[in-house]
Structures are given as structure tokens and as C-alpha cells.
Design a protein around this motif. Structure first.
Motif, PDB file in Angstrom:
ATOM      1  N   HIS A 192       1.532   7.570 -11.355  1.00 42.15           N
ATOM      2  CA  HIS A 192       1.108   6.303 -11.959  1.00 42.15           C
ATOM      3  C   HIS A 192       2.069   5.856 -13.057  1.00 42.15           C
ATOM      4  CE1 HIS A 192      -3.220   7.503 -10.642  1.00 42.15           C
ATOM      5  NE2 HIS A 192      -2.503   7.041  -9.647  1.00 42.15           N
ATOM      6  N   ARG A 198       4.300  -1.339  -3.685  1.00 41.56           N
ATOM      7  CA  ARG A 198       3.848  -1.152  -5.062  1.00 41.56           C
ATOM      8  C   ARG A 198       2.517  -1.855  -5.308  1.00 41.56           C
ATOM      9  NH1 ARG A 198       4.884  -3.766 -10.169  1.00 41.56           N
ATOM     10  NH2 ARG A 198       4.694  -2.264 -11.875  1.00 41.56           N
ATOM     11  N   SER A 199       2.325  -3.001  -4.674  1.00 43.52           N
ATOM     12  CA  SER A 199       1.076  -3.739  -4.866  1.00 43.52           C
ATOM     13  C   SER A 199      -0.133  -2.922  -4.439  1.00 43.52           C
ATOM     14  CB  SER A 199       1.113  -5.055  -4.082  1.00 43.52           C
ATOM     15  OG  SER A 199       1.315  -4.807  -2.699  1.00 43.52           O
ATOM     16  N   LEU A 200       0.025  -2.115  -3.385  1.00 39.06           N
ATOM     17  CA  LEU A 200      -1.069  -1.256  -2.935  1.00 39.06           C
ATOM     18  C   LEU A 200      -1.381  -0.180  -3.967  1.00 39.06           C
ATOM     19  CD1 LEU A 200      -0.670  -0.461   0.881  1.00 39.06           C
ATOM     20  CD2 LEU A 200      -2.657  -1.439  -0.268  1.00 39.06           C
ATOM     21  N   LEU A 259      -0.818  -0.341  -7.147  1.00 38.80           N
ATOM     22  CA  LEU A 259      -1.433  -0.961  -8.317  1.00 38.80           C
ATOM     23  C   LEU A 259      -2.901  -1.275  -8.048  1.00 38.80           C
ATOM     24  CD1 LEU A 259       1.417  -3.385  -9.451  1.00 38.80           C
ATOM     25  CD2 LEU A 259       0.675  -1.273 -10.592  1.00 38.80           C
ATOM     26  N   GLN A 260      -3.206  -1.595  -6.802  1.00 37.12           N
ATOM     27  CA  GLN A 260      -4.586  -1.886  -6.434  1.00 37.12           C
ATOM     28  C   GLN A 260      -5.433  -0.615  -6.431  1.00 37.12           C
ATOM     29  OE1 GLN A 260      -5.033  -3.797  -2.625  1.00 37.12           O
ATOM     30  NE2 GLN A 260      -7.211  -3.356  -2.501  1.00 37.12           N
ATOM     31  N   ARG A 261      -4.863   0.447  -5.871  1.00 38.14           N
ATOM     32  CA  ARG A 261      -5.624   1.700  -5.777  1.00 38.14           C
ATOM     33  C   ARG A 261      -4.635   2.854  -5.806  1.00 38.14           C
ATOM     34  NH1 ARG A 261      -7.429   6.780  -3.464  1.00 38.14           N
ATOM     35  NH2 ARG A 261      -9.691   6.693  -3.172  1.00 38.14           N
ATOM     36  N   TRP A 309      -5.632   9.558  -0.618  1.00 38.89           N
ATOM     37  CA  TRP A 309      -5.229   8.150  -0.669  1.00 38.89           C
ATOM     38  C   TRP A 309      -5.098   7.593   0.745  1.00 38.89           C
ATOM     39  CZ3 TRP A 309      -1.521   4.803   1.017  1.00 38.89           C
ATOM     40  CH2 TRP A 309      -1.424   3.581   0.349  1.00 38.89           C
ATOM     41  N   TRP A 359      -8.386   6.598   2.212  1.00 48.31           N
ATOM     42  CA  TRP A 359      -8.819   5.282   1.746  1.00 48.31           C
ATOM     43  C   TRP A 359      -8.069   4.169   2.476  1.00 48.31           C
ATOM     44  CZ3 TRP A 359      -5.379   1.870  -0.719  1.00 48.31           C
ATOM     45  CH2 TRP A 359      -5.956   0.664  -1.134  1.00 48.31           C
ATOM     46  N   PHE A 360      -6.754   4.304   2.558  1.00 50.11           N
ATOM     47  CA  PHE A 360      -5.928   3.261   3.157  1.00 50.11           C
ATOM     48  C   PHE A 360      -6.248   3.072   4.634  1.00 50.11           C
ATOM     49  CE2 PHE A 360      -1.782   2.188   5.253  1.00 50.11           C
ATOM     50  CZ  PHE A 360      -1.720   0.867   4.836  1.00 50.11           C
ATOM     51  N   ARG A 390      -9.112   0.250   4.378  1.00 52.61           N
ATOM     52  CA  ARG A 390      -8.226  -0.913   4.505  1.00 52.61           C
ATOM     53  C   ARG A 390      -7.776  -1.149   5.939  1.00 52.61           C
ATOM     54  NH1 ARG A 390      -5.569  -3.084   0.046  1.00 52.61           N
ATOM     55  NH2 ARG A 390      -4.697  -4.406   1.678  1.00 52.61           N
TER      56      ARG A 390
END
Length: 261
Positions: free
Chosen positions: A70, A144-146, A148-150, A164, A167-168, A172
């Protein structure tokens, strides 16, 4: 198409220098190499600072893999983030560029590379995800947007990449490209039984709860007994520790430190 590389390091070893050298030699080179430095020795900090484009001190808190990632993501400027182990060397100079092209062709937003004897590209989605093949953050490319989202859960002490991915893929409806290549070298000198035990426990507790079902625990105990009879003490100990750890998880959630091995 730009990407930032995040390397977590606690010492300046020849493997770290080799990893960076291979990354800079890619036909599609990174925008920047970010080193998240959890070392405590001044000489290591100086060496890692000289190696990186962006040097991010981890700080004084107890080390956690997910938190280290992170910190790197927060500093990154690229559209994608390559989470890269200091033990990985990309020996093929076109590996990243070709993986991007293959991921686009197979409609995968995420890809990861792993070591293998032959080149292979596999699409991992809900019907092929088994809790262990979804991601490997030794060399994983993620928008990176993903992240930042989770991001990665800091309470997942190991196999945070698989959690992770679960989840994806499941929530998603995403798909992941797995690139197996003889040009992706993984040379961790610290692999041991405890690392494998932690990974198996984390997968069972956080990703695939079926592995905690009683009949699977009994099967683990049977594999431990069989390995003992066959005079394979390391395998016997591995299965025994996983089985007893899974039994203990029915009483309390497993509490283990996220650490280097």
C-alpha cells in the motif's frame, strides 16, 4: 501504457540488484522503480535508496506485506503497478510487453508471471480459480485504480494475493492471465516449511473455506501419516502443522505475523 514497479526489500542483496537490472532492460521499461524499504541498517538503506527511482521507508511499525504494498501504491504514478519480489528476475527482455499484449487479447485486466519449464498462458476466472492460482504477488501486474479501490487485506498474514484474487474474480467477475515462462526466475533462498504452512492456513481460512471442512483435515492427517511411513519427515511435518492449525482455527482465528522468510 505505463507501469510502476514496487519492490519490497529489507536488505540490499545481489538478487535485488539483479531484479532491478532485468526490469530496466525490458523492452517496455517501467516508468519508475519504487523500493519500499523495511531495512534497519543504515548501509542497506543507502544502497536501496541509490537503487530506486523512488525510495519509500517502511517506518518503525511491525512489518506487514500488505501495508508495504500500500505504501508503494500510494507513491506510484503509473497506470499499472507491478508488484515484484526482490527474488524474481525477468530474464526475457520482452516478457512484460508480451504479457500486456496477451492480457489484452484474452481480456484480462490483471496478469502475473511465474517460473516454469515451458511457456504457457492461462486465463483464470471463476470456474478455474481454485484458491491458489489466482495471483502471485512475486510478479503481478494490476491496474493502480483497482488497488486504490480495494487493496490487500493487512489481516491476511499470508496468501494476501490469493485473497485479493478471490475478491477480484468472484465479486468483480474479473479474469487473470497467468503467464508461465522459463524466463521468469524465482530464487528465494529462504523457502521453508513454515512459509508453506502459513500459506496453506491462510488459503484455507481466508480464500477456500472448504479446506477447513473436517474430511479435508482428516485427509491432511492421513497424508502426514503416509509421509512419515515413507520416511519423508519434512512432508509429514508440513501436513501435521497444517492439519493442527486448521483444527485450532475452529477455536480462534489464526494469528501469525506477516514476515520475510
Amino acid at each position: 501504457m505505463t507501469y510502476s514497479v514496487i519492490i519490497r526489500a529489507h536488505e540490499a542483496t545481489p538478487l535485488v540488484f539483479r531484479a532491478v537490472q532485468c526490469l530496466r532492460a525490458q523492452s517496455l521499461p517501467p516508468l519508475e522503480i519504487i523500493v519500499v524499504d523495511s531495512s534497519r541498517k543504515p548501509e542497506a538503506q543507502v544502497a536501496l535508496r541509490a537503487l530506486a527511482d523512488v525510495h519509500v521507508p517502511y517506518g518503525e511499525s511491525e512489518f506487514n506485506y500488505s501495508r508495504a504494498i500500500h505504501l508503494g501504491v500510494a507513491a506510484a504514478q503509473g497506470e499499472h503497478v507491478l508488484i515484484h519480489s526482490s527474488h524474481v528476475a525477468l530474464l526475457g527482455t520482452q516478457l512484460i510487453e508480451q504479457a500486456f499484449k496477451q492480457a489484452k487479447a484474452m481480456q484480462c485486466d490483471v496478469f502475473y508471471c511465474r517460473k516454469g519449464t515451458e511457456l504457457a498462458c492461462d486465463r483464470i476466472e471463476e470456474n478455474t480459480f481454485d484458491g491458489r492460482n489466482g495471483l502471485a504477488n512475486s510478479c503481478a501486474m494490476i491496474p493502480r485504480s483497482l488497488l486504490l479501490q480495494r487493496g490487500f487485506r493487512e489481516d491476511v498474514f499470508s496468501a494476501e494475493d490469493q485473497e485479493w484474487a478471490a475478491w477480484f474474480i468472484r465479486e468483480r467477475q474479473g479474469s487473470v492471465l497467468r503467464v508461465t515462462s522459463p524466463f521468469c526466475s524465482y530464487e528465494n533462498p529462504h523457502l521453508n516449511i513454515q512459509k508453506k504452512v502459513n500459506e496453506d492456513l491462510a488459503v484455507a481460512y481466508f480464500v477456500n473455506r472448504r479446506e477447513r471442512w473436517p474430511h479435508n483435515i482428516v485427509a491432511r492427517l492421513g497424508r502426514a501419516a503416509l509421509a512419515f511411513v515413507r520416511r519423508r519427515p519434512d512432508r509429514a511435518r508440513l501436513h501435521w502443522l497444517v492439519a493442527t492449525g486448521l483444527l485450532a482455527s475452529y477455536v480462534s482465528s489464526p494469528q501469525r505475523k506477516s514476515k520475510y522468510f
